[in-house]
Design a protein around this motif. Structure first.
Motif, PDB file in Angstrom:
ATOM      1  N   ASP A   3      29.513  50.571  41.042  1.00 18.85           N
ATOM      2  CA  ASP A   3      30.743  50.505  40.254  1.00 18.85           C
ATOM      3  C   ASP A   3      31.264  49.081  40.130  1.00 18.85           C
ATOM      4  OD1 ASP A   3      30.469  53.194  39.999  1.00 18.85           O
ATOM      5  OD2 ASP A   3      32.111  53.732  41.356  1.00 18.85           O
ATOM      6  N   LEU A   4      31.043  48.253  41.140  1.00 22.41           N
ATOM      7  CA  LEU A   4      31.452  46.855  41.043  1.00 22.41           C
ATOM      8  C   LEU A   4      30.604  46.112  40.015  1.00 22.41           C
ATOM      9  CD1 LEU A   4      32.101  46.070  44.813  1.00 22.41           C
ATOM     10  CD2 LEU A   4      33.826  46.149  42.990  1.00 22.41           C
ATOM     11  N   ALA A   5      29.316  46.422  39.955  1.00 21.25           N
ATOM     12  CA  ALA A   5      28.452  45.799  38.945  1.00 21.25           C
ATOM     13  C   ALA A   5      28.926  46.170  37.541  1.00 21.25           C
ATOM     14  CB  ALA A   5      27.004  46.214  39.162  1.00 21.25           C
ATOM     15  N   ARG A   6      29.282  47.435  37.347  1.00 28.58           N
ATOM     16  CA  ARG A   6      29.794  47.862  36.041  1.00 28.58           C
ATOM     17  C   ARG A   6      31.104  47.166  35.713  1.00 28.58           C
ATOM     18  NH1 ARG A   6      28.870  54.403  36.808  1.00 28.58           N
ATOM     19  NH2 ARG A   6      26.580  54.407  36.551  1.00 28.58           N
TER      20      ARG A   6
ATOM     21  N   ALA B  74      32.133  44.227  36.701  1.00 31.75           N
ATOM     22  CA  ALA B  74      31.879  42.827  36.354  1.00 31.75           C
ATOM     23  C   ALA B  74      31.331  42.702  34.932  1.00 31.75           C
ATOM     24  CB  ALA B  74      30.914  42.212  37.357  1.00 31.75           C
ATOM     25  N   GLU B  75      30.580  43.689  34.480  1.00 40.51           N
ATOM     26  CA  GLU B  75      30.084  43.672  33.106  1.00 40.51           C
ATOM     27  C   GLU B  75      31.225  43.856  32.107  1.00 40.51           C
ATOM     28  OE1 GLU B  75      27.098  46.640  32.719  1.00 40.51           O
ATOM     29  OE2 GLU B  75      25.615  45.580  33.956  1.00 40.51           O
TER      30      GLU B  75
ATOM     31  N   VAL C 106      36.296  38.977  36.331  1.00 39.96           N
ATOM     32  CA  VAL C 106      36.225  39.558  37.669  1.00 39.96           C
ATOM     33  C   VAL C 106      34.957  39.075  38.346  1.00 39.96           C
ATOM     34  CG1 VAL C 106      35.962  41.682  38.999  1.00 39.96           C
ATOM     35  CG2 VAL C 106      37.603  41.604  37.115  1.00 39.96           C
ATOM     36  N   THR C 107      35.125  38.416  39.487  1.00 42.65           N
ATOM     37  CA  THR C 107      33.999  37.888  40.255  1.00 42.65           C
ATOM     38  C   THR C 107      33.741  38.794  41.447  1.00 42.65           C
ATOM     39  OG1 THR C 107      34.568  35.618  39.634  1.00 42.65           O
ATOM     40  CG2 THR C 107      33.147  35.904  41.571  1.00 42.65           C
ATOM     41  N   ILE C 108      32.483  39.202  41.625  1.00 40.71           N
ATOM     42  CA  ILE C 108      32.097  40.012  42.777  1.00 40.71           C
ATOM     43  C   ILE C 108      31.398  39.107  43.784  1.00 40.71           C
ATOM     44  CG2 ILE C 108      30.889  42.056  43.569  1.00 40.71           C
ATOM     45  CD1 ILE C 108      33.122  42.565  41.483  1.00 40.71           C
ATOM     46  N   ALA C 109      31.900  39.066  44.997  1.00 42.05           N
ATOM     47  CA  ALA C 109      31.307  38.248  46.060  1.00 42.05           C
ATOM     48  C   ALA C 109      30.783  39.166  47.150  1.00 42.05           C
ATOM     49  CB  ALA C 109      32.330  37.279  46.636  1.00 42.05           C
TER      50      ALA C 109
END
Length: 303
Positions: free
Chosen positions: A256-259, A261-262, A267-270
């Motif tokens: 869900d975090l990958a989606r 960010a797309e 929104v940056t995911i670390a």
């Protein structure tokens, strides 16, 4: 009583750059930031607070509007309404909520591993009905953490637990001891327990459960850094089902975090090397992620 004014305990770490407000997790205190904050002050003014009912801050009914108002009062008192909130766990959720309320002055928000228990469909590979059943038990266990007096030798046992955690996760014992001692609250009868008070803890946990966090992430119109722990927590003897539950949730969060960010380029995911206890395990990794984010989220020569 609703609408009560809470003066939060604040640790001013100093610094001269753009301000940051550090927020801890449920049942924790500002002591969790002791190793991270010094790594931020070269580029930021840094304040950390104890949320209401935690650490040295007074008790109070626990609702999201009241807790957010507490934070706003701190920023007013220190004349830094434009501070960027940086939170861990519950504090990360509050950081995004604060930014969603003040997008005109808040340059961004940092949420480090703050997801609550999520939705049953986020537990990849598990039947949603099974997940619901297990989460009922998890919530019951969470409720039992707060408001119970320590037995006569409870403090000794609590500190022994911190020593065991130190050895298991490689966290300096002094950090764990400081956090454990700060979390203790003395009640009118002289007994000690871990704050917040039991009824307020129930209100806090209900407030967390009320949030649709991924909708909040999508709808908050400021840049966000969302951190995710790369490693699971230590296995719990006799609760292998919990370890499997969390592994399934980790897969769902990654998806869900990958989606997200797309959908949201700002929104940056670390992914941070550590368990949920990342502030204590890997303070440099946390600080580096925050500083990388603020160098772009906050304009100006100071960063």
């Amino acid at each position: 009583m609703t609408g009560e004014r809470i003066e939060l305990a604040v640790h001013d770490h100093g610094g001269d750059g753009p301000p940051l407000l550090l927020l801890h997790g449920a049942g924790r205190t500002l002591a969790d930031w002791a190793a991270v904050a010094p790594l931020l002050v070269a580029r930021h003014r840094v304040l950390a607070v104890d949320l209401r009912g935690h650490g040295r801050s007074p008790e109070g009914t626990w609702s999201l509007p009241e807790v957010l108002a507490d934070l706003e009062r701190v920023l007013e008192q220190y004349d830094i309404p434009h501070a960027l909130p940086v939170g861990h766990s519950l504090g990360g959720m509050l950081a995004v909520l604060h930014a969603s309320r003040h997008p005109d002055v808040t340059p961004g928000a940092v949420n480090l591993d703050g997801y609550g228990w999520g939705r049953p469909d986020q537990y990849v590979g598990l039947d949603p009905a099974y997940v619901e059943q297990r989460l009922l038990r998890v919530r019951k266990l969470a409720h039992s953490r707060f408001g119970l007096p320590l037995p006569a030798d409870g403090l000794r046992e609590l500190l022994a637990q911190q020593r065991a955690t130190s050895a298991r996760l490689g966290i300096p014992y002094e950090l764990l001891e400081a956090g454990a001692v700060r979390s203790l609250r003395e009640r009118p009868d002289g007994t000690l327990d871990v704050g917040p008070e039991r009824q307020h803890a129930r209100e806090m946990l209900a407030a967390i459960d009320s949030l649709d966090l991924f909708a909040l992430f999508r709808d908050t119109p400021v840049p966000q850094l969302i951190g995710r722990a790369l490693r699971p927590g230590p296995a719990i003897h006799g609760m292998e089902w919990f370890d499997a539950l969390m592994a399934a949730y980790a897969r769902g969060l990654a998806r869900d975090l990958a989606r997200l960010a797309e959908e949201r380029p700002d929104v940056t995911i670390a992914e941070i090397d550590g368990t949920h206890a990342m502030l204590l395990e890997n303070p440099k990794g946390v600080a580096d992620a925050v500083l990388d984010f603020t160098s772009t989220a906050i304009p100006g020569p100071a960063v």
